[in-house]
Scaffold this active site. Structure first.
Site, PDB file in Angstrom:
ATOM      1  N   HIS A 163     -18.019  -3.244  -3.284  1.00  0.00           N
ATOM      2  CA  HIS A 163     -18.715  -2.072  -2.747  1.00  0.00           C
ATOM      3  C   HIS A 163     -20.199  -2.106  -3.061  1.00  0.00           C
ATOM      4  O   HIS A 163     -21.024  -1.672  -2.253  1.00  0.00           O
ATOM      5  CB  HIS A 163     -18.116  -0.783  -3.335  1.00  0.00           C
ATOM      6  CG  HIS A 163     -17.005  -0.243  -2.497  1.00  0.00           C
ATOM      7  ND1 HIS A 163     -15.986   0.518  -3.021  1.00  0.00           N
ATOM      8  CD2 HIS A 163     -16.748  -0.355  -1.178  1.00  0.00           C
ATOM      9  CE1 HIS A 163     -15.147   0.846  -2.051  1.00  0.00           C
ATOM     10  NE2 HIS A 163     -15.581   0.323  -0.921  1.00  0.00           N
TER      11      HIS A 163
ATOM     12  N   HIS B  81     -17.259  -4.899   5.442  1.00  0.00           N
ATOM     13  CA  HIS B  81     -16.540  -4.471   4.240  1.00  0.00           C
ATOM     14  C   HIS B  81     -15.704  -5.616   3.643  1.00  0.00           C
ATOM     15  O   HIS B  81     -15.827  -5.945   2.468  1.00  0.00           O
ATOM     16  CB  HIS B  81     -15.651  -3.280   4.615  1.00  0.00           C
ATOM     17  CG  HIS B  81     -14.756  -2.810   3.526  1.00  0.00           C
ATOM     18  ND1 HIS B  81     -15.229  -2.114   2.445  1.00  0.00           N
ATOM     19  CD2 HIS B  81     -13.408  -2.944   3.341  1.00  0.00           C
ATOM     20  CE1 HIS B  81     -14.195  -1.820   1.642  1.00  0.00           C
ATOM     21  NE2 HIS B  81     -13.095  -2.319   2.174  1.00  0.00           N
TER      22      HIS B  81
ATOM     23  N   LYS C 192       0.834  -1.200   0.000  1.00  0.00           N
ATOM     24  CA  LYS C 192       0.000   0.000   0.000  1.00  0.00           C
ATOM     25  C   LYS C 192       0.871   1.254   0.000  1.00  0.00           C
ATOM     26  O   LYS C 192       0.600   2.224  -0.721  1.00  0.00           O
ATOM     27  CB  LYS C 192      -0.971  -0.016   1.194  1.00  0.00           C
ATOM     28  CG  LYS C 192      -1.867   1.203   1.195  1.00  0.00           C
ATOM     29  CD  LYS C 192      -3.305   0.953   1.500  1.00  0.00           C
ATOM     30  CE  LYS C 192      -4.115   2.214   1.177  1.00  0.00           C
ATOM     31  NZ  LYS C 192      -5.394   2.304   1.775  1.00  0.00           N
TER      32      LYS C 192
HETATM   33  N1  LIG Z   1      -9.564   5.483   4.522  1.00  0.00           N
HETATM   34  C1  LIG Z   1      -9.410   4.389   3.835  1.00  0.00           C
HETATM   35  O1  LIG Z   1      -8.586   4.295   2.953  1.00  0.00           O
HETATM   36  C2  LIG Z   1     -10.255   3.221   4.152  1.00  0.00           C
HETATM   37  C3  LIG Z   1      -9.987   1.974   3.621  1.00  0.00           C
HETATM   38  C4  LIG Z   1     -10.785   0.883   3.984  1.00  0.00           C
HETATM   39  C5  LIG Z   1     -11.805   1.052   4.898  1.00  0.00           C
HETATM   40  N2  LIG Z   1     -12.080   2.294   5.381  1.00  0.00           N
HETATM   41  C6  LIG Z   1     -13.149   2.525   6.345  1.00  0.00           C
HETATM   42  O2  LIG Z   1     -12.859   1.772   7.506  1.00  0.00           O
HETATM   43  C7  LIG Z   1     -14.056   1.501   8.184  1.00  0.00           C
HETATM   44  C8  LIG Z   1     -14.048   0.078   8.635  1.00  0.00           C
HETATM   45  O3  LIG Z   1     -12.967  -0.097   9.500  1.00  0.00           O
HETATM   46  P1  LIG Z   1     -12.905  -1.283  10.554  1.00  0.00           P
HETATM   47  O4  LIG Z   1     -13.208  -2.546   9.858  1.00  0.00           O
HETATM   48  O5  LIG Z   1     -11.632  -1.166  11.281  1.00  0.00           O
HETATM   49  O6  LIG Z   1     -14.164  -0.996  11.461  1.00  0.00           O
HETATM   50  P2  LIG Z   1     -14.379  -0.347  12.914  1.00  0.00           P
HETATM   51  O7  LIG Z   1     -13.542   0.814  13.124  1.00  0.00           O
HETATM   52  O8  LIG Z   1     -15.815  -0.189  13.051  1.00  0.00           O
HETATM   53  O9  LIG Z   1     -13.871  -1.517  13.873  1.00  0.00           O
HETATM   54  C9  LIG Z   1     -14.532  -2.734  13.900  1.00  0.00           C
HETATM   55  C10 LIG Z   1     -14.983  -3.093  15.307  1.00  0.00           C
HETATM   56  O10 LIG Z   1     -13.903  -3.566  16.070  1.00  0.00           O
HETATM   57  C11 LIG Z   1     -13.813  -2.830  17.295  1.00  0.00           C
HETATM   58  N3  LIG Z   1     -12.393  -2.768  17.587  1.00  0.00           N
HETATM   59  C12 LIG Z   1     -11.453  -2.054  16.934  1.00  0.00           C
HETATM   60  N4  LIG Z   1     -10.249  -2.378  17.399  1.00  0.00           N
HETATM   61  C13 LIG Z   1     -10.411  -3.258  18.381  1.00  0.00           C
HETATM   62  C14 LIG Z   1      -9.523  -3.955  19.237  1.00  0.00           C
HETATM   63  N5  LIG Z   1      -8.216  -3.838  19.116  1.00  0.00           N
HETATM   64  N6  LIG Z   1     -10.057  -4.775  20.165  1.00  0.00           N
HETATM   65  C15 LIG Z   1     -11.383  -4.934  20.253  1.00  0.00           C
HETATM   66  N7  LIG Z   1     -12.264  -4.338  19.448  1.00  0.00           N
HETATM   67  C16 LIG Z   1     -11.780  -3.505  18.524  1.00  0.00           C
HETATM   68  C17 LIG Z   1     -14.474  -1.525  17.008  1.00  0.00           C
HETATM   69  O11 LIG Z   1     -14.996  -0.948  18.171  1.00  0.00           O
HETATM   70  C18 LIG Z   1     -15.597  -1.948  16.080  1.00  0.00           C
HETATM   71  O12 LIG Z   1     -16.680  -2.446  16.814  1.00  0.00           O
HETATM   72  C19 LIG Z   1     -15.165   1.839   7.234  1.00  0.00           C
HETATM   73  O13 LIG Z   1     -15.786   3.014   7.654  1.00  0.00           O
HETATM   74  C20 LIG Z   1     -14.469   2.051   5.913  1.00  0.00           C
HETATM   75  O14 LIG Z   1     -15.141   2.993   5.117  1.00  0.00           O
HETATM   76  C21 LIG Z   1     -11.316   3.368   5.045  1.00  0.00           C
END
Ligand SMILES: NC(=O)c1ccc[n+]([C@@H]2O[C@H](COP(=O)([O-])OP(=O)(O)OC[C@H]3O[C@@H](n4cnc5c(N)ncnc54)[C@H](O)[C@@H]3O)[C@@H](O)[C@H]2O)c1
Length: 1568
Positions: free
Chosen positions: A275, A287, A250
Site C-alpha cells: 500500500h 494495486h 477469503k
Molecule cells: N473492498 C475490498 O475489499 C477491496 C479489496 C481490494 C481492492 N479494492 C478496490 O478495488 C479497486 C481496484 O479494482 P480493480 O482492479 O477491479 O479495478 P477497476 O474496477 O478499475 O477495473 C480495472 C479495469 O478493468 C476494466 N474492466 C473491468 N472488468 C472488465 C472486463 N470484464 N472486461 C474488460 N474490462 C474490464 C475496468 O473498466 C477498469 O478499466 C480499488 O479501488 C481498490 O481499492 C477493494
C-alpha cells in the site's frame, strides 16, 4: 445446452457466493426470483459497456423480468472507468439519478464491474435510504477473488483512498469467470497478485499448483483475438480453480473475523508495504503490482528476522514473477511505467504509519513462516529500522564489536557446482533430485532456459529446498522467445554451447540469447569462435564478441578436434566439455593460445561429468587437451550441492578480521572448489588458526589488529576469493610490507573490473592499493586508521565487491554505507540477514537524499553536453559558459592532457575499444571532480560506453542537466565528410568504405542513446548569416535561462491571452510572428497541426518561435477526440512528445485530462519548470456545465496539482455561457480558463479572465469555432462595459513634435483598445497634477523636459530605475488618487541593443562607453550596467559635468571618466557605445578623437558579437556619429528612433498590460 456447473461458497453462514463459467442466466434468474423488488438498478462502467456485457445483461434481464415480475423495472447507469471516478461526486450523481427516477427502499442495486464499481456501488447501496440490498457481479480477477467478498465498500477522497465507506454485505456475489475473457492482460496479471498472495499465506498445495501453471497462463492470456478478447478454454478449469480456492480462503477468514479484528489481517500479507508503494506509484502502478512487490519485501523481512527460509522467499518471488508481476521496483516494465517516480524511504514509512492495522504509529506487518503458512494468527509489530534495511538499497554497516565468539555458518550452495549440476541433469536422462541448489539469478536463469528449451521438466520438493530435474537425454527444442540471462555470466557461457545442440521446433529455427546492458559488454568471443569453427552458426546481434547472439538450431556440434582459446575464461572450456558427449563424433578439445586459466574449474567440470556417467581423459601427448567420448549422461537419483567456497570466504574472513571463530561445516580439503583453499593458503599465513578436515573448515582470527601481510600470493586457483583476501590484507598492519596478489587477471572481466574496483574503493578507506599487470598490491594499515568512505562504498553491481567491503565496513571508526545491497542476490541473497542475525551486526537502511527532479534551479551545478560531432557543442558550450560564468571542460582536450596523446593517434595505436574505456574513465573523473560551475563538453561517442551512459543516467536522476545538442543528419554528414581532421577518421579499416554511409551508421547507432541519456534537447540548425547566428544565440540563451530555472514564468493573474498558431510549418511565416503575437501573453504551438511529429521538426518549430518572440510557449498536442488532429490511439507518440516538451523547456504543456492516468501522473511528476494546463474539450455539446464529468475532471486536475485548468465546452444555446460562469464561480482553487466554442459561445471568450485563446487575422485559420482576435475581444468587452476608455498624455515643453501620440494611438487601434493619447504642453508640474491627475479617466502620462524631476513631488512612489537615473519619464496611476514614477528610457536602450544582436553581457567582461553628460546619459549608464557591462567609460565635451554623474551612481556601476585623449588611448576597449549628445551640431574635436580612439580599439576586440553603437539622437535618422562608426570602423549601428519606440512600447505595456505590434508602431512613428 450443457448443464451449468456452479460452486456455492459459504460466507457468514450463507452460501451466497456462486462461482462458475458462463453463468449469466443463472445470475439473472437468481436475482429476480430470490430478491423481489420494484426496481433493479444495475451500475457498470464504460469499458464493461464497451465489451458488450451491459447490453447482453439488459436483454436477459428484461426478458426474465417480463416473465417473472412484469411490474418491476430495470434501470441502468454507466460511469467513467478508473479509480479517479471512485469519488464523492460520482457517488452523488448516481444517488441523484436514483432519486430522480423514484428509487425506493426496496431497490436492488447491482454492481457489475471491477473493484472500483464494487466498492463505490456497494457504498451507494449502504447509504441510499439508509441502506438497500446490493448484489456484486465482479468482472475483474481482482474483484472476483478479493474486493467483492467481505462487504468492504468505500470511495476515495483527495486525502486518501477508501477513506469514506462502510461494511455492507452483499446479498450475493456472482462470480462468472467468463467475464475475464474481455479483461485486459495487465488487469488479469494484476489480479494474480492477490491469488498468489492468498495461496502463500494459507494453502501450500494451491501455491505449488499455481507454480506449475504459470508458464501456460501468461502464454494464453497474452494471445489476444483481434477484438482484444482472449480464449480461456485451455486454462478454464485452472482459472476456475484458482478463483475458487482464493474465494474459499477469503470467505473462511471473513466468516471468522468479519470486522478485521485479527485473522482477517492475514489477508493483508504484502499490503503494508504494498500500500505504501501504491500510495506513491498510483495510478502508474496497479494495486496488484504493488502488492506483489510488497509481498516479496515482507517475505524478505520475514527472512531478515530469521522466520522464513531463503528458498521460500525465492519461491514466492519466482511465482509472482512467473505470472508477469513485478517483484521489485527495478522491474523493467514497471520502471517504464513509473518513469522518474521515486519511493523515498521516509515517505514509504510515513504512508505505512497510517495503515488501518496499526496501533498508533507502531507498524504492523503480516510475517510468513513458510509457503502456505503465516507466522502467528495476526500481524506483528516491526521496527522502522528493520523496515529501512529491507526497503532501501544501501545499507549502513555498524561495528562488529558485538560479534559472538563462535559461529557455524552454512553458506548457500556453490554457484559453479549448481550451474554445472543443472546443465548435466538437464542434458542427462531421468530424474535427479538436486539439493542445496543455490537460488540465485544465475540458477534462476539456467532453470528458466532449460525449461524453455524443453530440455527437462523442473519441479520442487521439501518446500522448495530440493529441485527435481527430469532430463530428456539431451533433446532440446528451439523456442521463440529470447532467452534473457540478465547479468548471469556462467549461464550465458554454458548456454551458448547448449544452444548449439538445440533442434528446430515447429518452424522456430533459431534461438536468441541475450542479457542486460552489462552482460552485453562481457566477452563471449573465443567460445563462439570455437563453436563456429565446429560447424555451429552463431550470429552477433549487437556488439561483436558479446551477447546477444542468435544460434541456428539443428546445426549441432560436428565434434572431432575443437580448438579453444581459454586464457580469458574457464567457463568456455566447461561449456564445451559438458556438451561434447552430444556431438556427432567424439570430441578432442585442445586449449590453445597459452596456459588456460582457472584449471580447477575445468577439473571440477570433469569430475562432475564423471558422476553423471561420462569419463573425460586427458591427452597423453598434447598439453591442455581432453578426449570426450560420445554418450548420454545418466542422472544420479540425488545430487547434493556443496556450499559455495567463494561465499564461505566471507564468514571465514569475518572471523579473521574480528578475532573470533567461524566454522563452515560442509567444505573441506576434499572440495572440488578452488576457493576451498582460501583458509589454508591465505588466512593461515596471515596469522589465523585454521583447522580443515576433508569436509569442514574452521578459522579463528588473531586478536584484532594482528593480521600479517603476505608478500606475494598467487591466487590463480581461487581468483574469486581475491576480493575477500584484499580486504583482509587492507588491515594487515604493516605498511612496509604490502601484500601482492597475482594470477587474477581474469577478474578484470568479471561483473566489473574488480581489480580497479578494489583499488578505488580501498582508497576510500584510506588504504593505498595499486594495480599489477595480473593482480593487485595492497598497503595494509592499522584498522584503527581506517577512514570512513564518504558517500559509502560503490558496489559496481558486483556481489563480491559488496560482500567484501561489508567486512571492512565493520572495522571502520564510524558506520559505513554499502551501496547496491541487493546485488548480493546473485550468490547470497541472505548475506545481510546472516550478518545481522548470526554475526549480530547492526544494520540500517540508508537512502541518499534525491533532489526533486528539475524543481530546483540548477544553481552552479555543472552541465553536461552530449551530441554528435558537428552538432555545435563547442559554440553552445561557449555561450553557456559565458552566460552562466562557468568554465568549459572539453573532454577531448582533457583526454590529451591525461593520456599525453591526442585522440586521433591514440585510436590509431590502440583501437576504439581501449579508447572508449579510457575516455569513460576520464569522463568519470571529470564528472566527480568538476561537479560545479563547469560545462562538460563530451566527445560524440561517449554514449557508446555503458559506464558513461550509466553516469549520464545517474546525473539526470539526481536532477543534473544533460543537454543533447542536435543537428540534422544531413548537416552532420556535410560537416564531417569535409572538414574535421581533429578527431579520428570514421573509417578505421578499409579506405573504400563510403564515408557518408559510415557517418550515417554511427549517427543512427548513437541517436537513440543521445535521446535516452539526456533530459534537455536543443536543435541548432546551421546558420548561414551572422544575423541568423545571433538570433539563434539569443534563442538559446532564453532557453538556457529557462531550463536552469533562472527565469520563471508566472501564471498571469490579470486579463491575458494566448494566440494559437495554426500553421503546419512555421518556416515561411517567421516574419509574421511579431505581429500575430502582439498583445498576447503566450503563444501556443499546436503540435498536432504540424506536418510532421518528428523530434527534429517539432524542436525546430519551437526554436523558430523562440527566435522571433520572447513570449512563453504553450505546447499542445490536441487529440482527435478533443477536436485536434493527433490520433487518439497513438499514446506512445503522445508520451514521446510530452517528453520532448519538457526537454525543450517550454513554459506550458497542455495535457488532456482524458489521457490515461499513468501518462498524466508521470507528466506531472516530471514537469520541472514547465507549467501544466490540464485541459478537457467537449466538441459534441453534450456536456452541460452541471455535468459531473466537468466536476470529476476538475477534481482530477486538482489532484494532479496542475497549475492551470482549461475547460472548453460547446454552447448550443446562449444560456450555456451563464451556466459556464456559474461553474467558474464555484471553481476557484486553480486558475481556470473556461470558454464555450461556437458562435453562441463568443461571450464566454470575451469574459474569460485569464489566458483566453485567440486567433489573429494573419493566421491561416482559427483553431476553434468562434475563436476571436484580441482586437475583437477588446472591442466587444469595451462595448459591454468591461473595458473603460482611458486618456493618456505626454507632458512637458516643447512637445509639439512628440511622436508619442502616434505611437500609442496606433497601438490602441491595432489592439481594439478604447483609449486616447494626447499632448499636454506645459512646463508646470503642478498644472499636470491639477488638471490631469484629478481626472478619473486619466490613464497615465509620459514626462519629458523640463518636468522629469519636478513631477516627482506629486508621486508617492518611484521605481528602482527612476531612483537610480534620477528622473521620471512615466507616471502610472496606483488608484486612490496616488501615482508612481517610473523610467523606461533605459529599457528603450537595452531593448534596442538586444534587438540588434547584442547578447546578454553577464560574465563577458565587455566594457561600454557613454558619450555625453545630460539626462539621457544617466539612463544609458543604468542600461549598460543592467545589461552586465563590466566597466562603463564616460566622455563629454565638458568633463566636469561627468564628476557629478559619477558621484550619483554607486561604485558597483564601475564608471570611469575619460578626461583626456591619453586616457582614451590607455583604457581598455569598449564594445558598446551609447551616444547621448545632440546630433544636429558637429562633434567637438577633442571628443571626436576620443570617440574615434575607442571606435578603433573596439573594432576587433570582441569575438562574441559585432561592436555596436546606439545614437540616442534621432534627428537626422542617420547621424554623423553613426556614419563614422559604421563606415570607418565597421561597427553595428542603431538609430535613436528605435530607442524611442522601444521605450514607448514599455510605457504602453505598463499602462495597458498589452504589447503593441512593433512593426505597425515603427511604421507609424516613422511615417512622415
Ligand atoms: N473492498 C475490498 O475489499 C477491496 C479489496 C481490494 C481492492 N479494492 C478496490 O478495488 C479497486 C481496484 O479494482 P480493480 O482492479 O477491479 O479495478 P477497476 O474496477 O478499475 O477495473 C480495472 C479495469 O478493468 C476494466 N474492466 C473491468 N472488468 C472488465 C472486463 N470484464 N472486461 C474488460 N474490462 C474490464 C475496468 O473498466 C477498469 O478499466 C480499488 O479501488 C481498490 O481499492 C477493494
Amino acid at each position: 445446452m450443457s448443464e451449468l456447473k456452479i460452486e456455492k461458497v459459504e460466507i457468514l453462514g450463507k452460501k451466497s457466493i456462486h462461482v462458475g463459467y458462463d453463468i449469466h442466466s443463472h445470475i439473472v434468474s437468481e436475482i429476480i426470483k430470490t430478491i423481489p423488488s420494484s426496481t433493479y438498478f444495475l451500475v457498470t462502467d464504460k469499458n464493461i459497456e464497451k465489451a458488450g456485457h451491459l447490453h447482453a445483461y439488459v436483454g436477459r434481464f428484461n426478458k426474465v423480468l417480463e416473465e417473472e415480475r412484469p411490474n418491476s423495472r430495470l434501470l441502468t447507469f454507466v460511469v467513467s472507468p478508473g479509480e479517479s471516478n471512485k469519488n464523492r461526486s460520482t457517488k452523488a450523481s448516481i444517488e441523484d439519478f436514483m432519486l430522480k427516477n423514484g428509487c425506493t427502499r426496496d431497490t436492488v442495486v447491482i454492481a457489475m464491474g471491477g473493484g472500483v464499481i464494487g466498492d463505490m456501488i456497494g457504498f451507494v447501496a449502504a447509504t441510499f435510504m439508509r441502506g438497500v440490498k446490493v448484489v456484486q457481479i465482479p468482472t475483474t480477477l481482482l474483484s472476483m477473488v478479493d474486493s467483492s467478498i467481505g462487504g468492504k465498500t468505500a470511495i476515495d477522497t483527495p486525502l486518501g483512498k477508501n477513506f469514506i465507506g462502510a461494511f455492507w454485505q452483499p446479498e450475493y456475489v456472482f462470480i462468472d469467470v467468463s467475464f475475464l475473457e474481455s479483461l485486459p492482460e495487465r488487469e488479469f496479471i494484476n489480479g494474480m497478485a492477490e491469488v498468489v498472495k492468498t495461496a502463500a499465506i494459507w494453502n501450500e498445495i494451491e501455491f505449488a499448483r499455481l507454480e506449475t501453471y504459470s508458464k501456460s497462463f501468461l502464454k494464453i492470456i497474452q494471445n489476444r483475438n483481434a477484438d482484444g478478447t482472449v480464449d480461456l478454454t485451455p486454462l478454464r478449469d485452472h482459472i476456475i480453480k484458482l478463483v475458487l480456492e482464493s474465494v474459499k480462503v477469503k470467505a473462511e477468514v471473513v466468516s471468522k473475523d468479519e470486522r478485521e479484528g485479527g485473522l482477517r489481517n492475514l489477508l493483508n500479507f504484502g499490503h503494508t508495504i504494498g500500500h505504501a508503494y501504491e500510495a506513491i506509484l498510483t495510478p502508474q502502478a496497479l494495486h496488484g503490482e504493488c502488492v506483489s512487490i510488497g509481498a516479496v519485501k515482507e517475505a524478505e523481512l520475514s527472512r531478515y528476522l530469521g522466520i522464513l527460509s531463503p528458498v521460500s522467499v525465492s519461491r514466492l518471488s519466482k511465482c509472482l514473477a512467473a505470472y508477469g508481476l513485478p517483484i521489485s521496483l527495478n522491474d523493467k516494465i514497471l520502471q517504464k511505467r513509473i518513469k522518474e517516480k521515486k519511493c523515498p524511504i521516509d515517505v514509504l514509512l510515513a504512508k505505512m504509519a497510517i495503515d488501518k492495522k496499526n496501533e498508533g504509529s507502531k507498524k504492523k506487518v503480516v510475517l510468513l513462516e513458510s509457503i502456505g503458512k503465516c507466522y502467528g494468527t495476526s500481524a506483528h509489530f516491526v521496527s522502522d529500522d528493520d523496515l529501512r534495511v529491507i526497503l532501501t538499497d544501501q545499507t549502513i554497516v555498524h561495528s562488529f564489536d558485538e560479534a559472538p565468539d563462535k559461529n557455524i555458518i552454512v553458506p548457500p550452495g556453490s554457484k559453479s557446482i549448481s550451474n554445472r549440476a543443472l546443465i548435466l541433469a538437464a542434458l542427462g536422462k531421468g530424474p535427479c533430485k538436486i539439493k542445496n541448489l543455490l537460488h540465485s539469478d544465475d540458477t534462476e536463469h539456467m532453470l528458466n532456459a532449460v525449461s524453455a528449451l524443453k530440455g527437462a521438466s523442473i519441479s520442487w520438493e521439501d518446500g522448495g529446498d530440493t529441485v527435481v530435474v527430469n532430463g530428456n537425454g539431451g533433446n532440446l527444442l528451439a523456442c521463440e522467445k529470447e532467452l534473457y540471462l540478465g547479468n548471469a555470466g556462467t549461464a550465458s557461457r554454458f548456454l551458448t554451447t547448449v544452444a548449439a545442440l538445440v533442434s528446430p521446433n515447429d518452424g522456430v529455427k533459431n534461438i536468441v540469447l541475450t542479457g542486460n546492458a552489462r552482460m552485453q559488454e562481457r566477452p563471449n568471443g573465443p567460445l563462439v569462435d570455437a563453436l563456429r569453427a565446429n560447424g555451429s552458426e552463431i550470429e552477433y546481434l549487437n556488439k561483436e564478441g558479446s551477447l546477444p547472439v542468435r544460434v541456428q538450431s539443428g546445426k549441432g556440434l560436428k565434434g572431432g578436434r575443437i580448438e579453444l582459446a581459454a586464457t580469458i575464461s574457464s567457463q568456455y572450456v566447461s561449456s564445451i566439455l559438458m556438451c561434447a558427449p552430444y556431438a556427432e563424433e567424439s570430441v578432442t578439445l585442445a586449449l590453445v593460445g597459452g596456459k588456460p586459466i582457472s584449471q580447477l574449474y575445468v577439473d571440477m567440470t570433469i569430475k562432475m561429468m564423471e558422476t553423471f556417467g561420462i569419463s573425460v581423459t586427458k591427452s597423453k601427448t598434447e598439453e591442455y587437451t581432453y578426449h570426450i567420448p560420445k554418450g548420454c549422461y545418466v542422472n544420479p537419483p540425488e545430487y547434493v550441492i556443496e556450499s559455495d567456497a567463494s561465499s564461505a570466504t566471507y564468514p571465514l574472513a569475518f572471523a579473521a578480521l574480528t578475532g573470533t571463530e567461524c566454522t563452515v561445516p560442509n567444505i573441506g580439503a576434499s572440495s572440488l572448489q578452488g576457493d576451498a583453499r582460501f583458509a589454508v593458503e591465505v588466512l593461515k599465513p596471515m596469522g589465523c588458526t585454521v583447522i580443515q578436515t576433508a569436509t569442514s573448515t574452521t578459522v579463528r582470527g588473531p586478536p584484532k589488529g594482528q593480521l600479517k601481510p603476505l608478500d606475494l600470493i598467487d591466487m590463480e586457483p581461487m581468483t574469486d576469493a581475491f576480493l575477500t583476501a584484499s580486504v583482509v590484507a587492507a588491515v594487515a598492519n604493516d605498511p612496509t610490507h604490502p601484500t601482492s596478489i597475482v594470477g587474477i587477471a581474469n577478474q578484470r572481466v568479471k561483473e566489473c573490473n574488480r581489480i580497479l574496483a578494489m583499488v578505488t574503493e580501498l582508497a576510500k578507506f584510506g588504504v593505498k592499493a595499486e594495480e599489477l599487470p595480473d593482480g593487485i598490491k595492497i598497503f595494509g594499515i592499522n584498522y584503527l586508521d581506517l577512514k570512513v568512505p564518504e558517500g559509502g562504498v560503490y558496489s559496481y553491481d558486483d556481489h563480491r565487491v559488496a560482500m567484501s567491503f561489508s567486512l571492512l565496513a565493520g572495522l571502520a571508526p564510524e558506520p559505513v554505507i554499502i551501496q547496491e545491497r541487493s546485488c548480493t542476490g546473485k550468490t547470497w541473497p541472505g548475506w545481510w540477514d546472516t550478518l545481522h542475525s548470526k554475526f549480530h551486526v547492526k544494520l540500517n537502511g540508508y537512502e541518499p537524499a534525491v533532489k526533486q527532479l528539475n524543481f530546483q534551479a540548477n544553481g552552479n551545478r555543472s552541465i553536461i553536453v552530449i551530441g554528435m560531432r558537428a552538432a555545435g557543442k563547442t559554440t553552445v558550450s561557449n555561450w553557456m559558459a559565458t552566460l552562466l560564468g562557468f568554465k568549459i571542460i572539453d573532454l577531448d582536450v582533457t583526454f590529451n592532457e591525461v593520456v599525453g596523446q591526442d585522440v586521433r593517434s591514440f585510436v590509431k595505436e590502440n583501437g576504439w575499444d581501449l579508447f572508449r574505456e579510457k575516455e569513460s574513465e576520464i569522463f568519470k573523473n571529470v564528472f566527480e571532480n568538476s561537479s560545479s560551475s563547469c560545462i562538460i563538453s563530451t566527445g560524440g561517442g561517449i554514449v557508446e560506453n555503458s559506464c558513461s551512459r550509466e553516469l549520464l543516467k545517474k546525473y539526470i536522476v539526481n536532477g543534473g542537466i544533460v543537454l543533447h545538442l542536435h543537428r540534422s543528419i544531413k548537416e552532420t554528414v556535410n560537416f564531417l565528410s569535409n572538414v574535421d581532421v581533429t578527431r579520428p577518421a570514421y573509417s578505421t579499416s578499409a579506405e573504400n568504405r563510403d564515408i557518408e554511409d559510415e557517418i550515417k551508421e554511427v549517427w543512427n547507432r548513437r541517436e537513440k542513446y543521445y535521446h535516452e541519456y539526456s533530459n534537455y534537447f536543443f536543435y541548432s540548425p546551421h546558420c548561414s548569416t551572422e544575423e541568423e547566428f545571433q538570433i539563434l544565440r539569443k534563442s538559446f540563451e532564453g532557453y538556457l535561462l529557462r531550463i536552469t530555472g533562472s527565469t520563471k514564468v508566472a501564471v498571469p493573474s490579470q486579463r491575458s491571452f494566448f494566440v494559437c498558431l495554426t500553421y503546419d510549418d512555421l518556416t515561411e511565416h517567421t516574419h509574421e510572428i511579431d505581429a500575430i503575437t502582439s498583445g498576447a501573453d503566450a503563444v501556443e504551438l499546436r503540435v498536432d497541426l504540424l506536418k510532421s511529429y518528428e523530434t527534429e521538426f517539432v524542436a525546430n518549430q519551437v526554436g523558430l518561435i523562440r527566435c522571433h518572440s520572447n513570449l512563453p510557449i504553450i505546447f499542445t498536442v490536441r487529440t482527435k477526440e478533443q477536436g485536434g488532429l493527433f490520433p487518439n490511439d497513438n499514446i506512445s507518440e503522445i508520451e514521446e512528445l510530452i517528453q520532448l516538451a519538457f526537454k525543450l523547456g517550454v513554459s506550458y504543456l497542455d495535457l488532456e485530462l482524458s489521457l490515461p492516468e499513468n501518462i498524466l501522473d508521470s507528466a506531472v511528476a516530471q514537469r520541472g519548470f514547465t507549467k501544466i494546463i490540464g485541459s478537457h474539450h467537449d466538441f459534441s455539446g453534450t456536456l452541460k456545465w452541471d455535468d459531473v464529468e466537468w466536476e470529476n475532471k476538475y477534481q482530477l486536475a486538482d489532484k494532479l496539482n496542475v497549475e492551470l485548468v482549461k475547460f472548453v465546452g460547446t454552447a448550443t444555446e446562449f444560456q450555456d455561457n451563464f451556466e459556464l460562469e456559474h461553474f467558474r464561480s464555484l471553481h476557484k482553487s486553480k486558475p481556470l480558463i473556461a470558454i464555450n466554442m461556437g458562435e453562441l459561445g463568443k461571450l464566454s471568450r470575451v469574459v474569460n479572465p485569464i489566458l483566453t485563446p485567440v486567433t489573429h487575422e494573419l493566421l491561416p485559420s482559427s483553431s476553434a469555432p468562434g475563436q476571436l482576435s484580441i482586437k475583437r475581444i477588446n472591442e466587444i468587452f469595451t462595448e459591454i462595459g468591461g473595458l473603460k476608455a482611458k486618456r493618456y498624455y505626454v507632458v512637458g515643453k516643447p512637445i509639439a513634435h512628440s511622436r508619442s501620440p502616434i505611437l500609442h494611438n496606433t497601438g490602441y487601434k491595432k489592439l481594439g483598445l478604447p483609449h486616447s493619447f494626447e499632448l499636454f504642453e506645459t512646463d508646470s508640474a503642478s498644472l499636470v497634477a491639477e488638471k490631469l491627475f484629478n481626472d478619473t479617466s486619466f490613464g497615465g502620462c509620459a514626462v519629458t523636459i523640463p518636468l522629469k524631476i519636478d513631477i516627482m513631488k506629486y508621486l508617492v512612489e518611484l521605481s528602482e530605475s527612476a531612483k537610480a537615473i534620477g528622473a521620471v519619464n512615466t507616471v502610472i496611476p496606483l488608484g486612490d488618487g496616488k501615482f508612481k514614477g517610473d523610467n523606461t528610457d533605459w529599457l528603450g536602450i537595452t531593448n534596442s541593443l538586444y534587438r540588434n544582436g547584442v547578447p546578454s553581457l553577464k560574465n563577458c567582461k565587455v566594457n561600454g562607453l557613454i558619450i555625453g553628460g545630460g539626462g539621457t546619459s544617466r539612463a544609458a549608464i543604468y542600461a549598460l550596467h543592467k545589461m552586465g557591462c563590466n566597466k562603463i567609460y564616460i566622455v563629454n565635451r565638458t568633463p566636469s559635468k561627468l564628476i557629478e554623474i559619477k558621484s550619483h551612481f554607486s561604485p558597483e556601476f564601475n564608471l570611469e571618466i575619460l578626461e583626456t585623449i591619453e586616457q582614451a588611448q590607455m583604457c581598455e576597449h569598449a564594445s558598446l557605445i551609447v551616444s547621448t549628445v545632440p546630433a544636429d551640431k558637429p562633434i567637438d574635436d577633442k571628443l571626436l578623437i576620443q570617440v574615434e580612439t575607442m571606435l578603433k580599439k573596439g573594432k576587433d576586440s570582441n569575438k562574441n558579437f559585432t561592436p555596436t553603437l546606439l545614437d540616442a539622437a534621432y534627428k537626422p535618422r542617420v547621424t554623423a556619429m553613426m556614419k563614422l562608426a559604421s563606415e570607418k570602423y565597421e561597427w553595428n549601428v542603431v538609430p535613436g528612433c528605435e530607442m524611442l519606440i522601444n521605450q514607448g512600447i514599455e510605457q504602453f505595456e505598463k499602462w495597458t498590460g498589452f504589447v503593441p505590434p512593433y512593426k505597425d508602431v515603427f511604421d507609424a512613428v516613422n511615417s512622415d
